[in-house]
Design a protein around this motif. Structure first.
Motif, PDB file in Angstrom:
ATOM      1  N   ALA A 121       0.798  -1.376   0.029  1.00  0.00           N
ATOM      2  CA  ALA A 121      -0.039  -0.064  -0.032  1.00  0.00           C
ATOM      3  C   ALA A 121       0.784   1.398  -0.184  1.00  0.00           C
ATOM      4  CB  ALA A 121      -0.928   0.029   1.290  1.00  0.00           C
ATOM      5  N   ALA A 122       1.935   1.354   0.838  1.00  0.00           N
ATOM      6  CA  ALA A 122       2.719   2.381   0.713  1.00  0.00           C
ATOM      7  C   ALA A 122       3.488   2.503  -0.435  1.00  0.00           C
ATOM      8  CB  ALA A 122       3.869   2.172   2.056  1.00  0.00           C
ATOM      9  N   MET A 123       3.844   1.287  -1.046  1.00  0.00           N
ATOM     10  CA  MET A 123       4.772   1.398  -2.338  1.00  0.00           C
ATOM     11  C   MET A 123       3.872   2.155  -3.180  1.00  0.00           C
ATOM     12  SD  MET A 123       7.838   1.080  -1.744  1.00  0.00           S
ATOM     13  CE  MET A 123       8.658   0.551  -3.184  1.00  0.00           C
ATOM     14  N   ALA A 124       2.536   1.877  -3.217  1.00  0.00           N
ATOM     15  CA  ALA A 124       1.516   2.224  -4.175  1.00  0.00           C
ATOM     16  C   ALA A 124       1.395   3.827  -4.234  1.00  0.00           C
ATOM     17  CB  ALA A 124       0.294   1.440  -4.234  1.00  0.00           C
ATOM     18  N   ASP A 125       1.839   4.434  -3.366  1.00  0.00           N
ATOM     19  CA  ASP A 125       1.617   5.878  -3.213  1.00  0.00           C
ATOM     20  C   ASP A 125       2.948   6.482  -4.071  1.00  0.00           C
ATOM     21  OD1 ASP A 125       1.956   8.557  -2.302  1.00  0.00           O
ATOM     22  OD2 ASP A 125       1.016   8.057  -0.444  1.00  0.00           O
ATOM     23  N   PRO A 126       2.440   7.238  -5.079  1.00  0.00           N
ATOM     24  CA  PRO A 126       3.777   7.835  -5.827  1.00  0.00           C
ATOM     25  C   PRO A 126       4.818   8.870  -5.066  1.00  0.00           C
ATOM     26  CG  PRO A 126       1.412   8.351  -6.610  1.00  0.00           C
ATOM     27  CD  PRO A 126       1.312   7.456  -5.463  1.00  0.00           C
ATOM     28  N   GLU A 127       4.111   9.460  -3.981  1.00  0.00           N
ATOM     29  CA  GLU A 127       5.100  10.311  -3.057  1.00  0.00           C
ATOM     30  C   GLU A 127       5.949   9.631  -2.372  1.00  0.00           C
ATOM     31  OE1 GLU A 127       6.558  13.793  -1.718  1.00  0.00           O
ATOM     32  OE2 GLU A 127       5.638  13.380  -3.375  1.00  0.00           O
ATOM     33  N   ILE A 128       5.481   8.192  -1.753  1.00  0.00           N
ATOM     34  CA  ILE A 128       6.553   7.538  -1.032  1.00  0.00           C
ATOM     35  C   ILE A 128       7.395   6.843  -1.683  1.00  0.00           C
ATOM     36  CG2 ILE A 128       6.405   5.316   0.514  1.00  0.00           C
ATOM     37  CD1 ILE A 128       3.872   6.398   1.743  1.00  0.00           C
TER      38      ILE A 128
END
Ligand SMILES: *Cc1c(COP(=O)(O)O)cnc(C)c1O
Ligand code: SF4
Length: 404
Positions: free
Chosen positions: A385-392
């Motif tokens: 889920a975190a990796m799916a966030d472009p900013e993260i």
């Protein structure tokens, strides 16, 4: 209403006093005295026959099973048997049956492999940080499915285990032991003075943080919970206690008063039940039991599958019935009321939790699961889920570049 609920004891959730009518001459003082209760236990066939119509299976059982596990029933516990019901769930737990002489191929004398994890006789050290200390071989009454029937024999006096000094020396020498569970037999059959001495010796070992007592005395013999016993438990506080009840009718007025005295004294209380065929393998019965336990300030702790003890196959309930009971509780009632279903692994693997399956599908991205009503939900796996966030992802790339 459950099929196990019968006669004068309906409904399941009432707290009722044990029936004293089989001892018409006994005074309230005598009834309330634990010495009187022990002296007046039913231990012989003639005693039983005078008071109840035994079935053929029971009569043969009493004649033939005595060599393996003694029979003893306190007047207090006798007083909750529905005498006219041959299938009474209380009766099944304490009156021997000829089925006990049958032994099945997978049954064992020491079903949990305790003897092979015993560095000193009377001590079982299976887990890294805690031990089981079998302080005596006697009980106030004998459960026909007892996992320690090889030890529990009514053989010696109300004294310490003969190896007690060696056990204490072992505990002193093993600094990894932070938790000691006193069991047996029933530790509360020791006198107040002996219990005080034993708890004192254990408290003197600095690495022992957690003391608990496993006892069925609050049920079989609530009269034992005297001011003297309470004083001993308070003196060595905190001492936790796991009681053992299987059926809601076991929680009588006398038992509730005894549990109140323990709870008022600050003794944290848990309950262990064994899932038994024709006793409590029914969601209605177990729900009434766990609710009554909470009213007595007792937290349901474990629901055990019956160990593969020799001669208990007629009392063993199915794993499916255990799982169904947990499913019928979880979500439908207070979380505090739900015990953990466990199997004590045959041969000696320790207690293993068995749960209803709520997970329907799981991969590296997500888990699909159902709730108690059968509705399906999805929960994303955290890292993905975190990796799916472009900013993260951009920040992670910067960190990776930095390290090069
Ligand atoms: C049950 C048991 C314990 C205590 O186990 P918990 O899960 O901590 O309650 C410790 N030692 C042995 C041998 C046991 O059977
Ligand atoms: S009280 Fe516990 S140790 Fe005693 S007979 Fe029952 S199950 Fe066995």
């Amino acid at each position: 209403m459950s099929t196990f609920d019968s006669g004068r004891f309906e409904p399941l959730k009432l707290f009722l006093p044990a029936d004293r009518s089989d001892w018409p001459d006994c005074s309230p003082e005598e009834w309330g005295n634990w010495g009187w209760q022990l002296r007046n236990r039913i231990t012989a066939l003639e005693d039983l026959e005078r008071r109840i119509d035994l079935t053929l299976e029971e009569r043969a059982g009493v004649r033939l099973s005595g060599g393996k596990l003694a029979m003893a029933i306190t007047p207090q516990f006798w007083g909750i048997i529905e005498k006219s019901d041959p299938d009474c769930p209380i009766r099944r737990q304490v009156i021997p049956n000829i089925a006990e002489t049958r032994s099945e191929p997978n049954e064992m004398i020491d079903p949990c492999g305790e003897d092979s994890h015993s560095p000193v006789a009377g001590l079982v050290h299976r887990y890294p940080d805690r031990v089981l200390f079998l302080v005596t071989d006697r009980c106030a009454a004998y459960c026909r499915y007892c996992t320690r029937s090889r030890l529990v024999s009514n053989a010696s006096g109300y004294d310490f285990h003969p190896e007690t000094e060696n056990i204490l020396a072992y505990l002193q020498a093993h600094a990894e032991v932070r938790d000691v569970l006193l069991s047996g037999g029933d530790p509360l059959l020791l006198s107040d003075a002996k219990l005080d001495y034993l708890l004192g010796r254990l408290r003197a070992i600095p690495h022992i943080e957690f003391l608990r007592i496993g006892s069925r005395i609050p049920i079989f013999l609530p009269q034992r919970i005297t001011p003297g016993l309470i004083a001993v438990l308070k003196k060595h506080a905190p001492v936790w206690m796991s009681i053992h009840t299987n059926h809601p009718r076991e929680l009588t007025t006398e038992v509730k008063e005894g549990l109140d005295r323990l709870a008022d004294a600050g003794v944290p209380l848990g309950n262990q039940s064994v899932l038994l065929r024709g006793v409590n393998d029914d969601p209605t019965v177990m729900k009434a039991l766990v609710h009554k336990l909470l009213m007595c300030r007792v937290r349901p702790y474990y629901l055990y599958m019956c160990d593969l003890i020799q001669g208990a196959s007629h009392l063993r309930a199915s794993l499916q019935s255990g799982i169904r009971i947990i499913e019928s509780l979880r979500g439908f009632t207070s979380g505090y009321a739900v015990p953990q279903l466990v199997i004590d692994a045959p041969g000696g693997g320790g207690k293993v939790p068995i749960n209803p399956d709520y997970v329907i599908f799981q991969d590296e991205d997500k888990v699909l699961f159902r709730n108690y009503e059968g509705k399906v939900f999805e929960y994303p796996e955290a890292e993905r889920a975190a990796m799916a966030d472009p900013e993260i992802r951009r920040l992670m790339e910067l960190v990776t570049l930095d390290r090069r």
